[in-house]
Design an enzyme around this catalytic site. Structure first.
Site, short mmCIF file in Angstrom:
data_model
loop_
_atom_site.label_atom_id
_atom_site.label_comp_id
_atom_site.label_asym_id
_atom_site.label_seq_id
_atom_site.Cartn_x
_atom_site.Cartn_y
_atom_site.Cartn_z
N SER A 145 -8.43 1.12 -4.31
CA SER A 145 -9.12 0.08 -3.55
C SER A 145 -10.52 0.56 -3.16
CB SER A 145 -8.27 -0.30 -2.33
OG SER A 145 -8.71 -1.51 -1.76
N ASP A 308 -2.10 -7.86 -8.69
CA ASP A 308 -3.21 -7.52 -7.79
C ASP A 308 -4.19 -8.68 -7.75
OD1 ASP A 308 -5.36 -6.44 -6.41
OD2 ASP A 308 -5.21 -4.48 -7.36
N HIS A 341 -1.56 -5.43 -5.09
CA HIS A 341 -2.62 -4.47 -4.81
C HIS A 341 -2.10 -3.21 -4.11
CE1 HIS A 341 -6.61 -2.95 -4.05
NE2 HIS A 341 -6.41 -2.96 -2.75
#
EC number: 2.3.1.31
Length: 361
Positions: A145, A308, A341
């Site tokens: 991320s 995601d 995610h």
């Protein structure tokens, strides 16, 4: 034969002095908080954290870090073989210079007067801090991320400083879809009655706004299938009153997660890091992301996670394809997960062996 000295875990701060930001603004007396685990003279791995993470990748027994199950003796990231370093990002609220810090020029907390920062600023600060710690080369840089954004920038900004890059759950630029959710989270904080233009006190933080911002994030971090399977429309109370009542388990869960974050994270930091993520584009000012990718020299092993929403796995796969077209070494694996995610924070048994294998090379 040289005897290596084991260091179980060390935490502290590194003063890197004056730092000129990408904007041209100069911050005085910049400090980065760090965690250092492993052998002091072993090859170093830099672990970069996500939005609400910190330098505590391993943490302590009483309070494990977010990758405590990844970084272990003989584990996926082997602390018997490597030293693992993680910094709290510039702009963070866990000991590094950020909105909570005292501005040496005014002797007051920066709060909303803290200058705008970018992912590139974070990476620049880390590179200087590593030199202060006596580390001029890295065996690998890894993170997911916001951490993955840092990994990619490390590869572009300092291409000869590492042996391998491992970006997880990231794309070469942040999508408009992700920026849209960040905007909703930002407005939730800015419109909180306690916001006070960022000059709130410890006793009057914009708790409601930050909590709501976190709820928005939680919805995007995991897949709809996971939420549906976990909560299955379970009710806590009759759903007849819409004023204050929490009727469903999913509502209770989001409310809990929102309030939990307000106890450990600063709203100003949240805003600054969101904006830094918005501006993430390795191609900004470099002729586009494809051109920027050509600057990367280290082999790249990238992991995408199915479902995601924020960082579409296909974009990461396209990035690896571009690297290969540029004659560089790149590998891509899609991890099948219902966590979306957040896959890079869980189910290590599904993908940790890939990391271990790459680090052994």
């Amino acid at each position: 034969m040289e005897v290596k000295t084991a260091v179980e875990r060390k935490t502290g701060t590194v003063n890197i002095g004056e730092l000129e930001l990408e904007s041209g603004t100069v911050i005085q007396e910049v400090e980065l908080a760090y965690e250092r685990v492993g052998l002091t003279d072993a090859p170093a791995i830099l672990v970069c954290h996500a939005l609400t993470g910190s330098q505590h990748a391993v943490g302590e027994k009483e309070m494990p870090g977010y990758w405590a199950d990844m970084i272990t003796p003989g584990g996926y990231i082997d602390s018997d073989r490597f030293q693992i370093i993680s910094f709290n990002v510039l702009g963070g609220c866990n000991g590094s210079t950020g909105p909570l810090s005292i501005d040496p020029r005014t002797e007051e907390a920066y709060q909303a007067k803290f200058p705008f920062i970018t992912v590139r600023d974070m990476v620049c600060a880390q590179q200087i801090a590593l030199e202060k710690l006596g580390i001029d080369h890295l065996a690998a840089v890894i993170g997911g991320s916001l951490g993955g954004m840092q990994v990619l920038e490390w590869g572009v900004m300092y291409p000869d400083k590492m042996d391998r890059l491992l970006p997880l759950a990231v794309t070469p630029y942040l999508t408009d879809y992700a920026i849209a959710f960040n905007n909703i989270a930002r407005l939730a904080i800015l419109r909180d009655p306690n916001w006070n233009n960022g000059n709130y006190t410890e006793g009057t933080i914009p708790e409601s706004g930050l909590s709501l911002a976190r709820m928005v994030g939680m919805i995007t971090y995991r897949s709809g299938d996971l939420f549906n399977e976990r909560f299955s429309r379970k009710q806590r109370a009759p759903a007849g009153n819409f004023h204050d009542e929490i009727a469903y388990e999913i509502e209770s869960y989001l409310d809990y997660q929102g309030k939990k974050l307000t106890k450990r994270f600063d709203a100003n930091s949240y805003l600054y890091l969101l904006k830094a993520m918005d501006t993430h584009d390795i191609g900004r000012g470099r002729g586009g992301w494809q051109q920027a990718a050509s600057r990367i020299e280290a082999p790249v092993t990238a992991l995408g996670y199915s479902g995601d929403l924020l960082f579409p796995p296909g974009s990461l796969e396209q990035f690896i394809h571009q690297l290969r077209q540029n004659g560089k070494e790149g590998k891509y694996t899609l991890i099948d997960t219902s966590f979306g995610h957040d896959g890079f924070l869980v189910e290590f048994e599904k993908w940790g062996s890939i990391i271990k294998s790459e680090l052994e090379h």
